[in-house]
Design a protein around this motif. Structure first.
Motif, PDB file in Angstrom:
ATOM      1  N   ALA A  54      56.962  42.574  18.234  1.00  0.00           N
ATOM      2  CA  ALA A  54      58.058  43.017  19.095  1.00  0.00           C
ATOM      3  C   ALA A  54      58.476  44.450  18.768  1.00  0.00           C
ATOM      4  N   ALA A  55      58.545  44.781  17.487  1.00  0.00           N
ATOM      5  CA  ALA A  55      58.930  46.138  17.087  1.00  0.00           C
ATOM      6  C   ALA A  55      57.894  47.151  17.569  1.00  0.00           C
ATOM      7  N   ILE A  56      56.624  46.803  17.449  1.00  0.00           N
ATOM      8  CA  ILE A  56      55.565  47.709  17.884  1.00  0.00           C
ATOM      9  C   ILE A  56      55.546  47.829  19.410  1.00  0.00           C
ATOM     10  N   ALA A  57      55.835  46.750  20.101  1.00  0.00           N
ATOM     11  CA  ALA A  57      55.916  46.791  21.565  1.00  0.00           C
ATOM     12  C   ALA A  57      57.066  47.699  22.010  1.00  0.00           C
ATOM     13  N   MET A  58      58.174  47.676  21.272  1.00  0.00           N
ATOM     14  CA  MET A  58      59.304  48.555  21.607  1.00  0.00           C
ATOM     15  C   MET A  58      58.913  50.029  21.478  1.00  0.00           C
TER      16      MET A  58
END
Length: 76
Positions: A54-58
């Motif tokens: 999720a952090a990388i997708a953000m």
């Protein structure tokens, strides 16, 4: 624990910095090494694969592959 991620779309130093910055928001990370080849993240177990994705997708990138390994104590 150590999680190794293969991340698509990383082609510049800017991408490496963006992913490193995004990972600083995830609790439990002790160390993160990010390069154009991917990321190796050492954490205490609170940082789940879902949270890391999720952090990388953000940051605008996509995790292609993730592997986890539990850290073993060295034999003396």
């Amino acid at each position: 624990m150590i999680t190794r991620l293969t991340i698509s779309g990383m082609t510049s130093v800017h991408a490496v910095r963006a992913i490193f910055t995004a990972l600083t928001a995830v609790e439990g990370i002790v160390r993160a090494d990010v390069s154009l080849a991917g990321a190796t993240i050492e954490h205490d177990g609170r940082a789940t694969e879902t949270m890391l994705r999720a952090a990388i997708a953000m940051a605008g990138f996509h995790v292609v592959n993730a592997t986890q390994e539990k850290r073993a104590l060295p034999l003396l």
